[in-house]
Design an enzyme around this catalytic site. Sequence first.
Site, PDB file in Angstrom:
ATOM      1  N   HIS A  53     -71.751  29.907 -31.644  1.00 56.00           N
ATOM      2  CA  HIS A  53     -69.743  29.501 -31.500  1.00 56.00           C
ATOM      3  C   HIS A  53     -69.232  29.465 -32.745  1.00 56.00           C
ATOM      4  CE1 HIS A  53     -65.978  31.384 -30.125  1.00 56.00           C
ATOM      5  NE2 HIS A  53     -65.843  29.566 -30.038  1.00 56.00           N
ATOM      6  N   HIS A 104     -62.970  34.509 -26.744  1.00 60.76           N
ATOM      7  CA  HIS A 104     -62.342  34.313 -25.292  1.00 60.76           C
ATOM      8  C   HIS A 104     -62.689  34.966 -24.566  1.00 60.76           C
ATOM      9  CE1 HIS A 104     -61.039  29.715 -23.730  1.00 60.76           C
ATOM     10  NE2 HIS A 104     -61.901  29.911 -25.555  1.00 60.76           N
TER      11      HIS A 104
END
Length: 747
Positions: A53, A104
């Site tokens: 990420h 997200h």
Amino acid sequence: MDTVHHAAGDPDREQPWAELGLKEDEYAEIRRILGRRPTGAELAMYSVMWSEHCSYKSSKVHLKQFGEIPQETPAGKMLAGIGENAGVLDVGQGYAVTFKVESHNHPSYVEPHQGAATGVGGIVRDILAMGARPVAVMDPLRFGPLSEDDTHRVLPGIVSGIGHYGNCLGLPNIGGEAVFDASYLGNPLVNALCVGVLRHEDLHLAKASGAGNLVIMYGARTGGDGIGGASILASVEFDEDGPAKRPSVQVGDPFMEKLLIECTLELFAAGIVRGIQDFGAAGISCATSELAAAGDGGMHVELTKVPLRDSTLAPEEILMSESQERMMAVIAPEDEATFMAICDKWDVEAATIGTVTGEGRLRVDWHGEPIVDVDPRTVAHEGPVYERPYARPSWQDALQADVAEKLPRAASADELRETILKLVASENLCDKSWITEQYDRYVRGNTVLSQPSDGGMIRVDESTNLGVALATDANGRFAKLDPYAGAQLALSESYRNVASVGAKPLAISDCLNFGSPEDPDVMWQFAEATRGLKDACLELGIPVTGGNVSLYNQTGDVAIHPTPVVATLGVIEDVTTRTPSDFQAADEVVVLLGETHEELSGSEWAHVVHGHLGGLPPRVNLGAEKALAELLGEARFITSAHDLSDGGLMQALAEPAMSSGIGVSVTLAGDPFVALFSESVARAIVTVKADDVERLTALAERHGVAATKLGVTGGSAYRISYDGGAVEIPLEELTGVWRSTLRDALS
């Protein structure tokens, strides 16, 4: 306590590197870089910053090609781009606009409301960190089928989280998407976009420079929520029962964020901020290492000075916590009192936790003992880079050979009528107001267009009416059939939507949502999509300003459809001249711009009526997209415009009629089925007053765009005539099935 001294003298201590998501060779590389084993705090820092990420370790080799696209184009100049918190564009009159879209996804599956809410909060702080006032948000969403129990679990929470956080901040939500497909069951996509406005001279960058300058944390206190949250959770795949790992999802406080925004803007206005960084994924690990790595020296931090909500937190947990509503600033020592006074005015807690040094090292102490001593670049920028193996999937040829053009079609007028009603009421084409009514679209008073318009539009300057428009788009089915073309089609659609509302497309941001990078099939999809996006940007002459990559979006070994979401931003000199998407009056002439081909594979018709996915997506034609956009920008006399995309002409005629309550009657030449349901690109329907038809035709001819007069607006029905028959559906009936789908399922 595991200090740097202990690490040097205790090389064989076992450490939980695997539990923190590191590979064995990555742990070995950390030891090589340091010349010893890492301390527990260093291990925590490297683990979150080297996660997929944060480090983009599987995607870097493909993303670097975006650097081949000129940052200054005929469309505009980029003031900051890839590598910064968000891209910044010159939009004229001394104004700049910054925008970015991020994901997200995994936190929103684990805890839908807070996962989605903190996704909004995080992207807003990215925009704030560039020196801009955030002015609007958007939310491209993907869910499993509406009939599935898990969709009913995640969708209401995700929507409430987005609405609650954005509404409390006072930011209008001006657009987005809500798409349903079985591939997203168990792995919804929650992408969030924010756009902000600043003057050129207000631009701020994330770097810590000037030895002796102070490092200040301000905003919310650091807690135990979100320890390793987005950074680790977004770097693993889900198993059949949910996430393989469930770190705590961050908990958001939008009222604290609102104070943080106003406080930060006043700090900028005071001229005392030398460098700034928001706290997102990886928390303090990210803010300190990125600021130090981008600066000209180093940084020394005393971790015990960090304000805590939980006094029991270990230093490793403080470094990994992703608690929300926090910022880090670099200021000169003589400005400390002013900084603290402004924070106190806004009731924002602040603490000086360190200094900028000239040593080129990031040093972190705990009660005066050194627990981190690293080169910050090795943490923030020099993590592992993987050239993952990839190859065209063995099933790709068979998928593309299974064309939808051979599927049975509606033939009679009654069958066409039934097909239209079924599509209009389908999950992806139905009215989405159940979602959008939970968002405030007009707060701040500068919203010009929002849902259900083709693009959202915000006024930038009240005196001149300068404005910007944005649209986000992606079609996962198209990308599954051909990821190279699918990414270009996502760009085509968002580009077209911005042009349809009267703005000139300037640049894009992207959010690339894919499955596991360890699967060669998925990496081929990713490589093809990024290559396609780069080639399309070069042809259209618009840059990629930045974006986000979200990998490991899969449940077990089943990956989502590759979903490259593209956000296009355009500028409009005068928002009062914008083009609405809805019909404006009766007795106006409806004209189709662009050419229609028999392109049904990957279409909503194939998906809804036959549950089919196969064949090749519509042919990309970027030259035609550019010509259409130029025509729409010049034809300021058109009274409405609506792009053709999902559902084809059938949906493009229905939506403005249903939204406005003004009927439409058209006559189609040739095969009415292809005319209605094909999803060929570079097309839009426009309306003009009868006296302006010849003017539009001449302008279209000059731009090389086909213009076909279809019919007129007016009445109370949706009427399609063709050689051999006609379909007529009362608007009341059409609108009834269109509005009922989400309301009946979710109310």
